[in-house]
Design a protein around this motif. Structure first.
Motif, PDB file in Angstrom:
ATOM      1  N   VAL A   5       3.776  -2.167   9.716  1.00 29.18           N
ATOM      2  CA  VAL A   5       2.618  -1.567   9.062  1.00 29.18           C
ATOM      3  C   VAL A   5       2.978  -1.115   7.652  1.00 29.18           C
ATOM      4  O   VAL A   5       2.181  -1.199   6.733  1.00 29.18           O
ATOM      5  CB  VAL A   5       2.122  -0.353   9.883  1.00 29.18           C
ATOM      6  CG1 VAL A   5       0.855   0.208   9.270  1.00 29.18           C
ATOM      7  CG2 VAL A   5       1.917  -0.754  11.326  1.00 29.18           C
ATOM      8  N   LEU A   6       4.217  -0.626   7.500  1.00 27.16           N
ATOM      9  CA  LEU A   6       4.615  -0.038   6.228  1.00 27.16           C
ATOM     10  C   LEU A   6       5.224  -1.035   5.263  1.00 27.16           C
ATOM     11  O   LEU A   6       5.338  -0.765   4.080  1.00 27.16           O
ATOM     12  CB  LEU A   6       5.629   1.083   6.484  1.00 27.16           C
ATOM     13  CG  LEU A   6       5.022   2.364   7.031  1.00 27.16           C
ATOM     14  CD1 LEU A   6       6.116   3.322   7.433  1.00 27.16           C
ATOM     15  CD2 LEU A   6       4.097   2.994   6.017  1.00 27.16           C
ATOM     16  N   ASN A   7       5.631  -2.170   5.783  1.00 21.14           N
ATOM     17  CA  ASN A   7       6.240  -3.154   4.895  1.00 21.14           C
ATOM     18  C   ASN A   7       5.150  -3.963   4.201  1.00 21.14           C
ATOM     19  O   ASN A   7       4.856  -5.094   4.564  1.00 21.14           O
ATOM     20  CB  ASN A   7       7.176  -4.061   5.688  1.00 21.14           C
ATOM     21  CG  ASN A   7       8.086  -4.850   4.770  1.00 21.14           C
ATOM     22  OD1 ASN A   7       7.771  -5.038   3.595  1.00 21.14           O
ATOM     23  ND2 ASN A   7       9.194  -5.307   5.304  1.00 21.14           N
ATOM     24  N   PHE A   8       4.580  -3.349   3.173  1.00 23.23           N
ATOM     25  CA  PHE A   8       3.453  -3.981   2.489  1.00 23.23           C
ATOM     26  C   PHE A   8       3.875  -5.275   1.800  1.00 23.23           C
ATOM     27  O   PHE A   8       3.091  -6.194   1.662  1.00 23.23           O
ATOM     28  CB  PHE A   8       2.861  -3.011   1.462  1.00 23.23           C
ATOM     29  CG  PHE A   8       2.290  -1.776   2.091  1.00 23.23           C
ATOM     30  CD1 PHE A   8       1.279  -1.868   3.042  1.00 23.23           C
ATOM     31  CD2 PHE A   8       2.770  -0.524   1.755  1.00 23.23           C
ATOM     32  CE1 PHE A   8       0.750  -0.732   3.634  1.00 23.23           C
ATOM     33  CE2 PHE A   8       2.246   0.623   2.346  1.00 23.23           C
ATOM     34  CZ  PHE A   8       1.234   0.515   3.290  1.00 23.23           C
ATOM     35  N   SER A  45      -7.641  -7.062   4.943  1.00 26.72           N
ATOM     36  CA  SER A  45      -6.626  -6.132   5.422  1.00 26.72           C
ATOM     37  C   SER A  45      -7.024  -4.722   5.035  1.00 26.72           C
ATOM     38  O   SER A  45      -7.427  -4.478   3.897  1.00 26.72           O
ATOM     39  CB  SER A  45      -5.267  -6.469   4.804  1.00 26.72           C
ATOM     40  OG  SER A  45      -4.369  -5.391   5.022  1.00 26.72           O
ATOM     41  N   ASP A  46      -6.919  -3.813   5.989  1.00 29.20           N
ATOM     42  CA  ASP A  46      -7.312  -2.445   5.672  1.00 29.20           C
ATOM     43  C   ASP A  46      -6.277  -1.746   4.799  1.00 29.20           C
ATOM     44  O   ASP A  46      -6.486  -0.629   4.347  1.00 29.20           O
ATOM     45  CB  ASP A  46      -7.565  -1.636   6.947  1.00 29.20           C
ATOM     46  CG  ASP A  46      -6.287  -1.416   7.742  1.00 29.20           C
ATOM     47  OD1 ASP A  46      -5.257  -2.027   7.393  1.00 29.20           O
ATOM     48  OD2 ASP A  46      -6.324  -0.646   8.715  1.00 29.20           O
ATOM     49  N   ALA A  47      -5.161  -2.416   4.551  1.00 25.54           N
ATOM     50  CA  ALA A  47      -4.145  -1.831   3.679  1.00 25.54           C
ATOM     51  C   ALA A  47      -4.530  -1.985   2.213  1.00 25.54           C
ATOM     52  O   ALA A  47      -4.027  -1.274   1.357  1.00 25.54           O
ATOM     53  CB  ALA A  47      -2.785  -2.488   3.928  1.00 25.54           C
ATOM     54  N   ALA A  50      -4.825   5.746   2.491  1.00 23.99           N
ATOM     55  CA  ALA A  50      -4.691   5.999   3.929  1.00 23.99           C
ATOM     56  C   ALA A  50      -3.546   5.184   4.523  1.00 23.99           C
ATOM     57  O   ALA A  50      -2.837   5.649   5.425  1.00 23.99           O
ATOM     58  CB  ALA A  50      -6.002   5.681   4.640  1.00 23.99           C
ATOM     59  N   ALA A  51      -3.368   3.985   4.008  1.00 24.71           N
ATOM     60  CA  ALA A  51      -2.283   3.134   4.515  1.00 24.71           C
ATOM     61  C   ALA A  51      -0.929   3.680   4.081  1.00 24.71           C
ATOM     62  O   ALA A  51       0.044   3.673   4.838  1.00 24.71           O
ATOM     63  CB  ALA A  51      -2.468   1.706   4.025  1.00 24.71           C
ATOM     64  N   LYS A  52      -0.870   4.177   2.853  1.00 24.99           N
ATOM     65  CA  LYS A  52       0.394   4.746   2.357  1.00 24.99           C
ATOM     66  C   LYS A  52       0.780   6.006   3.124  1.00 24.99           C
ATOM     67  O   LYS A  52       1.960   6.278   3.340  1.00 24.99           O
ATOM     68  CB  LYS A  52       0.260   5.109   0.872  1.00 24.99           C
ATOM     69  CG  LYS A  52       0.163   3.936  -0.068  1.00 24.99           C
ATOM     70  CD  LYS A  52       0.204   4.455  -1.498  1.00 24.99           C
ATOM     71  CE  LYS A  52      -0.012   3.336  -2.495  1.00 24.99           C
ATOM     72  NZ  LYS A  52       0.049   3.836  -3.885  1.00 24.99           N
ATOM     73  N   GLN A  53      -0.241   6.743   3.511  1.00 18.25           N
ATOM     74  CA  GLN A  53       0.039   8.028   4.168  1.00 18.25           C
ATOM     75  C   GLN A  53       0.793   7.854   5.485  1.00 18.25           C
ATOM     76  O   GLN A  53       1.464   8.770   5.936  1.00 18.25           O
ATOM     77  CB  GLN A  53      -1.281   8.773   4.406  1.00 18.25           C
ATOM     78  CG  GLN A  53      -1.878   9.336   3.123  1.00 18.25           C
ATOM     79  CD  GLN A  53      -3.325   9.781   3.293  1.00 18.25           C
ATOM     80  OE1 GLN A  53      -3.959   9.458   4.296  1.00 18.25           O
ATOM     81  NE2 GLN A  53      -3.852  10.496   2.306  1.00 18.25           N
ATOM     82  N   ARG A  54       0.694   6.681   6.067  1.00 15.80           N
ATOM     83  CA  ARG A  54       1.383   6.449   7.348  1.00 15.80           C
ATOM     84  C   ARG A  54       2.895   6.579   7.216  1.00 15.80           C
ATOM     85  O   ARG A  54       3.596   6.741   8.204  1.00 15.80           O
ATOM     86  CB  ARG A  54       1.063   5.052   7.869  1.00 15.80           C
ATOM     87  CG  ARG A  54      -0.374   4.871   8.294  1.00 15.80           C
ATOM     88  CD  ARG A  54      -0.562   3.482   8.883  1.00 15.80           C
ATOM     89  NE  ARG A  54      -1.917   3.002   8.636  1.00 15.80           N
ATOM     90  CZ  ARG A  54      -2.215   1.805   8.136  1.00 15.80           C
ATOM     91  NH1 ARG A  54      -1.247   0.944   7.845  1.00 15.80           N
ATOM     92  NH2 ARG A  54      -3.466   1.452   7.930  1.00 15.80           N
TER      93      ARG A  54
END
Length: 563
Positions: A4-7, A79-81, A100-104
């Motif tokens: 999820v975090l590996n954009f 993508s919701d990211a 919101a994606a970064k906050q994860r």
RNA sequence: GUGCCCGUAGCUCAAUCGGAUAGAGCACCAGCCUUCUAAGCUGGGGGUUACAGGUUCGAUUCCUGUCGGGCACGCCA
């Protein structure tokens, strides 16, 4: 979590899909290099990530890059990211990640703890790193210190990148240099000092030789990581003196290395290569390979067959082998121990051995790849004290030892300064700067940030484990989004440091992270009335502290909670 | 002379292995503590990336040459 975090890889996959739709003929062409490159732009206005795919496609597709970019964006899966995308410059596609994606990343860091940043690049494969490898003829000096710092940090980085790392130290405990050592100690035992006319030219003159002699005569017992010897006190017994001197100086080195936070898994001795028959075996194989010849009473290896500028002597006319023969035998042994990857960290003054060792290994015809092993060479270190260069002379015994530096400067600052530069660059070690407990010193700058966070969390006094589940939706100001992205970057920094064998990247990352935090600290308050905002911010800074600990651990530098 | 490494702000160094307007720290100048650690923060000046060519949409990065610094050129390790 990491997926999820590996954009970067996430976007890479999305663009790969878009490519298949926009230009299937290129996407399906295995021969073409269609690797999707996602990079982080320098300017915030250029988004969080940028893709240059459209520009790369301009030539094969014979279309304007901006037009291709338009098509790629249209074809990109949802993508919701992704918050938004922009086409800029010559055809860059700039991607803005949703906050919101970064906050994860906050819960990601707190969840993973000390494991945050660790990646699977190495996939558990074995790698052996040989470093320091100083001969036991004297104390470790600054140059060895750089090797120790760079090598150890590299090992930490490789471990974090998923490699199974073995730290190895190789030394020469036989041969001409050790004969000199033995003779020097023996003379000292007899009361002869270096200023005596009879003192040999090649003898070691440092005061530590007298220490060895004293201990030998006193029949002391010395224990090192790999040595355990008692002095016999017999001045006539050259062999006993040799063993004792080697053990004694190895112990001194081990004391320094341990004080420096460096521990080895394996010690290899040159003498063992002889006694185990490995040198003879390597020589036999080389002769059988047909790459050797006899000339002038010596045995030569035709290293010019493998790119060397001249052939090298293997066996001298006196019957002894030159140093590179056991070196080849040693590396064959490494290969047989299953290390398909080996990295040798050495001073650049030994760079000429690379061609020779690799040539010898190729001549063996043992299935060893051509570029094996890898080398990391660090350039020379010059030491500055009171603005003047401290001259190094090992013979005369006048030089700055690693122990001097650790005592005077401290382990943390010494490690940081020696590891925080590109190994290829010459390094100026300014003792006064490293010693200064002031804002001049980047080590304290980083550690101070960590200590500040700890102070805030202590003042808050709440249960830190609850921060893992904190609602971090309130983290959306300029400072906070920068810091979120910084935390997201950490695994990528480890990957870069591992693939480029450049541990200094960790040091620069930490300095940047600390700078971003200090700015945030000055601009914000954490212990505020609003419970939601408070918890969100505390969770963020707790995550920052965690990444600082993880990064400092890679450098082997402590992360104090108070300063 | 040959090979390897380096050359970026006055100083010490970065720059995601070819990307957009080359970034930090120190030093210099001007500001910020009655508030969670001022070992901190904010703003400012400072550059023909040693030099000259070449490769291409694009070069600090790759290629060639020149200059300058370091290291190595042993039947030492």
């Amino acid at each position: 979590m990491s997926a999820v975090l590996n954009f970067k890889s996430h976007l890479s996959e999305l663009f790969a899909q878009a490519l298949r739709e926009v230009a299937p003929e290129i996407a399906n062409d295995g021969a073409a290099q269609t690797e999707i490159l996602i990079e982080r732009p320098k300017l915030a206005a250029h988004g969080d990530y940028a893709c240059n795919l459209a520009m790369q496609l301009a030539r094969p597709l014979r279309k304007p890059p901006r037009e291709i970019a338009q098509a790629l964006i249209a074809a990109l899966p949802v993508s919701d990211a992704i918050e938004k995308m922009e086409i800029a410059g010559a055809g860059f596609i700039n991607v803005f990640i949703a906050t919101a994606a970064k906050q994860r990343v906050v819960s990601g860091v707190l969840q993973a703890g000390a494991g945050y940043g660790h990646i699977h690049l190495g996939a558990g494969r074995k790698v052996q790193v040989e470093f320091v490898s100083a001969n036991p003829t004297g104390p470790l000096h600054v140059g060895h210190g750089r090797g120790a710092a760079v090598g150890d940090c590299l090992c930490n980085v490789l471990h974090a990148a998923g490699w199974n790392v073995t730290r190895e130290f190789y030394y020469n405990d036989a041969g001409a240099q050790i004969d000199n050592l033995m003779r020097s100690v023996q003379l000292r035992c007899l009361g002869i000092t270096p200023d005596d006319p009879s003192w040999p030219e090649a003898g070691y003159r440092g005061d530590y030789i007298a220490d060895v002699a004293r201990a030998y005569l006193a029949k002391e017992t010395v224990e090192a990581d790999d040595q355990h010897v008692q002095g016999s006190g017999d001045v006539a017994d050259a062999e006993a003196i040799r063993h004792f001197a080697v053990a004694y100086l190895r112990r001194e080195q081990d004391i320094d290395l341990r004080a420096f936070g460096v521990n080895f898994d394996v010690f290899s001795l040159e003498s063992a290569l002889y006694s185990d028959g490995k040198v003879e075996e390597a020589v036999d194989k080389l002769i059988a390979s047909g790459h050797t010849y006899e000339q002038d009473d010596a045995l030569w290896l035709r290293t010019t067959d493998f790119g060397d500028d001249k052939d090298r002597v293997m066996r001298k006319s006196d019957g002894g082998y030159t140093y590179f023969v056991p070196d080849v035998a040693y590396h064959l042994d490494k290969w047989r121990r299953g290390f398909t990857r080996v990295i040798n960290e050495q001073g650049a003054d030994h760079h000429s051995t690379i061609t020779r060792v690799r040539a010898g290994l190729q001549a063996l015809d043992a299935g060893i790849p051509q570029g094996w092993p890898d080398y990391v060479l660090h350039q020379m270190v010059t030491v500055l004290r009171n603005g003047e260069e401290v001259k190094i002379s090992k013979r005369a015994g006048s030089y700055v030892t690693l122990r001097d530096l650790i005592d005077e400067v401290g382990c943390d600052a010494t490690r940081y300064f020696l590891a925080a530069r590109h190994p290829d660059s010459q390094l100026v070690f300014d003792i006064d700067l490293a010693k200064s407990q002031s804002n001049d010193n980047p080590v304290y700058y980083i550690q101070y940030a960590h200590a500040r966070i700890h102070a805030v969390l202590t003042q808050w006094g709440g249960d830190r484990s609850t921060l893992l589940h904190a609602d971090v939706g309130a983290l959306n100001n300029e400072y906070e989004t920068v810091l979120l992205q910084k935390l997201i970057d950490f695994p990528q920094v480890i990957e870069n440091a591992a693939t480029e064998l450049s541990p200094h990247l960790i040091a620069f990352y930490l300095k940047d992270l600390a700078a971003d935090f200090h700015s945030y600290y000055n601009a914000s308050r954490f212990l505020v009335e609003d419970e939601a905002v408070k918890c969100a911010r505390l969770a963020l800074i707790a995550a920052i502290a965690q990444v600082m600990r993880n990064g400092l651990a890679l450098l082997g530098v402590s992360a104090p909670e108070q300063m």
